[in-house]
Design an enzyme around this catalytic site. Sequence first.
Site, mmCIF file in Angstrom:
data_model
loop_
_atom_site.group_PDB
_atom_site.id
_atom_site.type_symbol
_atom_site.label_atom_id
_atom_site.label_comp_id
_atom_site.label_asym_id
_atom_site.label_seq_id
_atom_site.Cartn_x
_atom_site.Cartn_y
_atom_site.Cartn_z
ATOM 1 N N ARG A 69 0.855 -1.196 0.000
ATOM 2 C CA ARG A 69 0.000 0.000 0.000
ATOM 3 C C ARG A 69 0.890 1.245 0.000
ATOM 4 N NH1 ARG A 69 -3.679 0.314 5.098
ATOM 5 N NH2 ARG A 69 -4.962 -1.244 4.056
ATOM 6 N N ARG A 139 -1.316 7.271 9.768
ATOM 7 C CA ARG A 139 -1.493 6.705 8.425
ATOM 8 C C ARG A 139 -1.584 7.819 7.376
ATOM 9 N NH1 ARG A 139 -3.727 1.506 8.287
ATOM 10 N NH2 ARG A 139 -2.891 0.272 10.000
ATOM 11 N N LYS A 204 -3.259 1.959 15.026
ATOM 12 C CA LYS A 204 -3.216 2.919 13.922
ATOM 13 C C LYS A 204 -3.827 4.261 14.329
ATOM 14 C CE LYS A 204 -5.979 -0.040 11.646
ATOM 15 N NZ LYS A 204 -6.846 -0.651 10.642
ATOM 16 N N LYS A 206 -5.479 7.904 12.407
ATOM 17 C CA LYS A 206 -5.874 8.461 11.113
ATOM 18 C C LYS A 206 -6.319 9.918 11.232
ATOM 19 C CE LYS A 206 -7.195 3.980 9.296
ATOM 20 N NZ LYS A 206 -8.287 3.119 8.797
ATOM 21 N N CYS A 426 -15.266 -2.359 0.126
ATOM 22 C CA CYS A 426 -13.877 -2.671 0.477
ATOM 23 C C CYS A 426 -13.392 -3.820 -0.390
ATOM 24 C CB CYS A 426 -13.777 -3.032 1.949
ATOM 25 S SG CYS A 426 -14.509 -4.637 2.301
ATOM 26 N N CYS A 432 -8.234 -10.200 1.354
ATOM 27 C CA CYS A 432 -8.269 -9.746 2.746
ATOM 28 C C CYS A 432 -8.441 -10.933 3.697
ATOM 29 C CB CYS A 432 -9.406 -8.748 2.962
ATOM 30 S SG CYS A 432 -9.466 -8.246 4.690
ATOM 31 N N CYS A 471 -16.614 -7.410 6.323
ATOM 32 C CA CYS A 471 -16.589 -7.695 7.765
ATOM 33 C C CYS A 471 -16.873 -6.382 8.497
ATOM 34 C CB CYS A 471 -15.235 -8.303 8.173
ATOM 35 S SG CYS A 471 -13.946 -7.092 8.512
ATOM 36 N N CYS A 475 -13.865 -0.757 6.490
ATOM 37 C CA CYS A 475 -12.895 -0.155 5.566
ATOM 38 C C CYS A 475 -13.525 0.727 4.487
ATOM 39 C CB CYS A 475 -12.036 -1.244 4.937
ATOM 40 S SG CYS A 475 -11.047 -2.133 6.155
HETATM 41 FE FE1 SRM Z 1 -8.957 -1.233 6.434
HETATM 42 C C1 SRM Z 1 -7.626 -3.864 8.033
HETATM 43 C C2 SRM Z 1 -8.243 -2.638 3.501
HETATM 44 C C3 SRM Z 1 -9.550 1.728 4.962
HETATM 45 C C4 SRM Z 1 -10.585 -0.144 9.259
HETATM 46 N N1 SRM Z 1 -8.034 -2.950 5.889
HETATM 47 C C5 SRM Z 1 -7.512 -3.895 6.774
HETATM 48 C C6 SRM Z 1 -6.708 -4.941 5.974
HETATM 49 C C7 SRM Z 1 -5.292 -4.487 5.899
HETATM 50 C C8 SRM Z 1 -6.840 -6.386 6.472
HETATM 51 C C9 SRM Z 1 -5.798 -6.880 7.439
HETATM 52 O O1 SRM Z 1 -5.539 -6.230 8.465
HETATM 53 O O2 SRM Z 1 -5.273 -7.949 7.175
HETATM 54 C C10 SRM Z 1 -7.421 -4.806 4.589
HETATM 55 C C11 SRM Z 1 -6.610 -5.221 3.372
HETATM 56 C C12 SRM Z 1 -7.498 -5.830 2.333
HETATM 57 C C13 SRM Z 1 -6.831 -6.103 1.046
HETATM 58 O O3 SRM Z 1 -6.720 -7.298 0.674
HETATM 59 O O4 SRM Z 1 -6.445 -5.174 0.353
HETATM 60 C C14 SRM Z 1 -7.913 -3.382 4.659
HETATM 61 N N2 SRM Z 1 -8.796 -0.557 4.614
HETATM 62 C C15 SRM Z 1 -8.582 -1.317 3.514
HETATM 63 C C16 SRM Z 1 -8.792 -0.520 2.233
HETATM 64 C C17 SRM Z 1 -7.884 -0.940 1.091
HETATM 65 C C18 SRM Z 1 -10.270 -0.637 1.824
HETATM 66 C C19 SRM Z 1 -10.612 -0.217 0.428
HETATM 67 O O5 SRM Z 1 -11.310 -1.014 -0.194
HETATM 68 O O6 SRM Z 1 -10.216 0.833 -0.047
HETATM 69 C C20 SRM Z 1 -8.562 0.896 2.787
HETATM 70 C C21 SRM Z 1 -7.118 1.314 2.743
HETATM 71 C C22 SRM Z 1 -6.946 2.727 3.186
HETATM 72 C C23 SRM Z 1 -5.566 3.290 3.041
HETATM 73 O O7 SRM Z 1 -5.171 3.631 1.927
HETATM 74 O O8 SRM Z 1 -4.899 3.422 4.067
HETATM 75 C C24 SRM Z 1 -8.996 0.712 4.238
HETATM 76 N N3 SRM Z 1 -9.821 0.503 7.060
HETATM 77 C C25 SRM Z 1 -10.077 1.565 6.244
HETATM 78 C C26 SRM Z 1 -11.014 2.450 6.878
HETATM 79 C C27 SRM Z 1 -11.598 3.722 6.270
HETATM 80 C C28 SRM Z 1 -10.763 4.935 6.551
HETATM 81 O O9 SRM Z 1 -9.710 4.844 7.186
HETATM 82 O O10 SRM Z 1 -11.161 6.008 6.113
HETATM 83 C C29 SRM Z 1 -11.316 1.898 8.111
HETATM 84 C C30 SRM Z 1 -12.355 2.445 9.136
HETATM 85 C C31 SRM Z 1 -11.866 3.627 9.896
HETATM 86 C C32 SRM Z 1 -11.104 3.212 11.111
HETATM 87 O O11 SRM Z 1 -9.916 2.923 10.982
HETATM 88 O O12 SRM Z 1 -11.715 3.130 12.186
HETATM 89 C C33 SRM Z 1 -10.554 0.673 8.223
HETATM 90 N N4 SRM Z 1 -9.032 -1.896 8.393
HETATM 91 C C34 SRM Z 1 -9.822 -1.360 9.394
HETATM 92 C C35 SRM Z 1 -9.742 -2.192 10.553
HETATM 93 C C36 SRM Z 1 -10.475 -1.955 11.898
HETATM 94 C C37 SRM Z 1 -9.675 -1.117 12.823
HETATM 95 C C38 SRM Z 1 -10.282 -1.023 14.196
HETATM 96 O O13 SRM Z 1 -10.147 0.007 14.829
HETATM 97 O O14 SRM Z 1 -10.874 -1.985 14.664
HETATM 98 C C39 SRM Z 1 -8.890 -3.265 10.213
HETATM 99 C C40 SRM Z 1 -8.483 -4.451 11.117
HETATM 100 C C41 SRM Z 1 -7.420 -4.088 12.086
HETATM 101 O O15 SRM Z 1 -6.793 -3.040 12.040
HETATM 102 O O16 SRM Z 1 -7.214 -4.929 12.966
HETATM 103 C C42 SRM Z 1 -8.475 -3.053 8.857
HETATM 104 FE FE1 SF4 Z 2 -11.143 -6.738 4.898
HETATM 105 FE FE2 SF4 Z 2 -13.096 -6.235 6.617
HETATM 106 FE FE3 SF4 Z 2 -11.570 -4.251 5.716
HETATM 107 FE FE4 SF4 Z 2 -13.274 -5.371 4.102
HETATM 108 S S1 SF4 Z 2 -13.817 -4.251 5.974
HETATM 109 S S2 SF4 Z 2 -11.101 -4.929 3.617
HETATM 110 S S3 SF4 Z 2 -13.271 -7.474 4.752
HETATM 111 S S4 SF4 Z 2 -10.879 -5.896 6.986
#
Ligand code: SRM
Ligand code: SF4
Length: 574
Positions: A69, A139, A204, A206, A426, A432, A471, A475
């Site tokens: 990323r 981030r 993390k 943000k 997402c 993922c 899930c 995201c």
């Molecule tokens: Fe996310 C984890 C994809 C934005 C909340 N996110 C993941 C992972 C890395 C899975 C992992 O940990 O193994 C996913 C990778 C999937 C893949 O195969 O590519 C993933 N997140 C994404 C992306 C690519 C979604 C998309 O379709 O665009 C976004 C990448 C953003 C970037 O460029 O940095 C993405 N993730 C977000 C957002 C939205 C935002 O930030 O505006 C959120 C919700 C906001 C927040 O953080 O509260 C988000 N991602 C999570 C979480 C839950 C965090 C938590 O507080 O519980 C995880 C899981 C974790 O961190 O344990 C996670």
């Molecule tokens: Fe993966 Fe859940 Fe984030 Fe979708 S919302 S990319 S399933 S961690």
Amino acid sequence: MAEKKPTKVEDAKARSNQLRGTIAEVLADGDAEKFEHDDIQCMKFHGIYQQDNRDERKGKDKHYSFMIRTKCPGGRMTAEQYLAQDAIAAQYTYNDSLRLTTRQAVQFHGVIKGELKTTMRALNQALISTIAACGDVERNVMCSPAPLGDPIHRQARALTDEVAAKLAPATGAYYEIWLDGEKVDRGEQIVEEPFYGESYLPRKFKTGVATPEDNSVDVYTQDCGLITVHDGEKITAVNVLVGGGLGMTHRKADTFARMGSPLGSVAPEHAADAVKAVVSIHRDFGDRTDRRHARLKYVVDDRGMDWFAEEFKRRVDFALHDWVEVGPLQLNDYLGRHAQGDGKYFYGVWVQNGRVSDFEGGPRIKSAFRKIVETLRPSVVLTPNQSLLFADLQEADIDTLEAILAEHGVTKPTDINGTKRYAMACVALPTCGLALAEAERYLPDLTDAIEAELAKHGLEDEPITIRMTGCPNGCARPYTADLAFVGRKPGVYDIFLGGRLAGDRMAELFADSVPDGELLDRLRPVFETWAKDRRGDEALGDFYNRVFAGDELRTKVTGAKENPSELRVLEVVG
Ligand code: SRM
Ligand code: SF4
């Protein structure tokens, strides 16, 4: 009571030697197919996730590859950087695609271990970094993507860059491992991370910068959200929100999605230091014993805003002023042609779920974008809605651009209707590791079906935010949408309703564990009553909220509810 121990990830960070671990050694070991726990955690800080492609598994044997990323503050890049990424996708990803993310960055999926270093170097040669794209650090800092030549937007962008620079990790590990940089002699006990320390943040962090005219960054969902206050010429103050975040766990009421709380406002020249002070509070008070309770939102929620404001004031040498009212926020997706404000033009193209690819029998988006960039040399800006703007164009370029889109079967952005243009999903399956259900690969079919249903009432062009995640981690920011689907298990989703385009209200759980074949049936009564009883041009989320959810401005939502709200709708509809 025995004191709780720091998590395994805390241990891994602390013994990683400032993000080095044994990454270089495992990378050099041609027999090692994958990395182990500590290195996996460390590599995230370098922007790399070890993944297992579930489509490619053979029986129980996992199919390891890597997702990289980028870090791209405010989503901006040059034409050369775009073309470099297009070529990297062609050479190193498993599906020749660039994946635009919901935080204005790019992901490359399916990079194999033997090509990891070459890919990282190719990115670096194009001056694209991946450090801190993931991991327990600040981030990618988001910024409202346009209008680019407008003075307020220029200042917002400068603030975005300032925050990103102030909070970038200082370790030399990245250069040593990926770019063969000179090794730091740790024997001298050099403190490489004066701000983050050896263990970085508990989780993390943000940050996003919004303008009142455009909240596409979903400012209330950020750990620290900044809303610029301006007089049309300059930013006069910056409102600061703290403690937003969306991740939660199904049926666990102590995990929740939360909107940021207003802390107050600061002078523009202090805004980046204000973010740094907020991050330092997270660093010092975040829960390092439980990763499900480690985000800043839990510090804010557990200790309260009075405590937070006092702690903040103790850490800064500038004034914290009252919050400045800025009126209702708006969401702008900037599709189509727009004046930039400096004599030039930009043009927004819709990218369904951020996937830039040449689809078999469908639009050849990747080729179209490459040709546009090669021909017109525009700057490129990624939007928080997984779409893309070509910027710094002359007016005459627009015809050429539209001709290239048409030639490659890409729908004219302004022909995308309201049901689809604000939709996001997402990545979810197959890459993922946390996905419980499909998202990116399923939402296009579902929005087609929703569009057809809404068309029966002439509502298909109403702007609706529809979001889907595989899930509950959030995201694609589902919990602020008018309508969202959150994966529970394969083919089964929870439905949320009641957010809105402005992104300033949480949706609520409407129905839980609905099989995909029944999603539309369950929503039909809501669509029907919306068509019949809406006031003026009332949006879906506003209508639902007024009629069925008590007109509440929800700031928190959990996925654990005894009686999801669908029953109220059924009572009304009869
Ligand atoms: Fe996310 C984890 C994809 C934005 C909340 N996110 C993941 C992972 C890395 C899975 C992992 O940990 O193994 C996913 C990778 C999937 C893949 O195969 O590519 C993933 N997140 C994404 C992306 C690519 C979604 C998309 O379709 O665009 C976004 C990448 C953003 C970037 O460029 O940095 C993405 N993730 C977000 C957002 C939205 C935002 O930030 O505006 C959120 C919700 C906001 C927040 O953080 O509260 C988000 N991602 C999570 C979480 C839950 C965090 C938590 O507080 O519980 C995880 C899981 C974790 O961190 O344990 C996670
Ligand atoms: Fe993966 Fe859940 Fe984030 Fe979708 S919302 S990319 S399933 S961690």
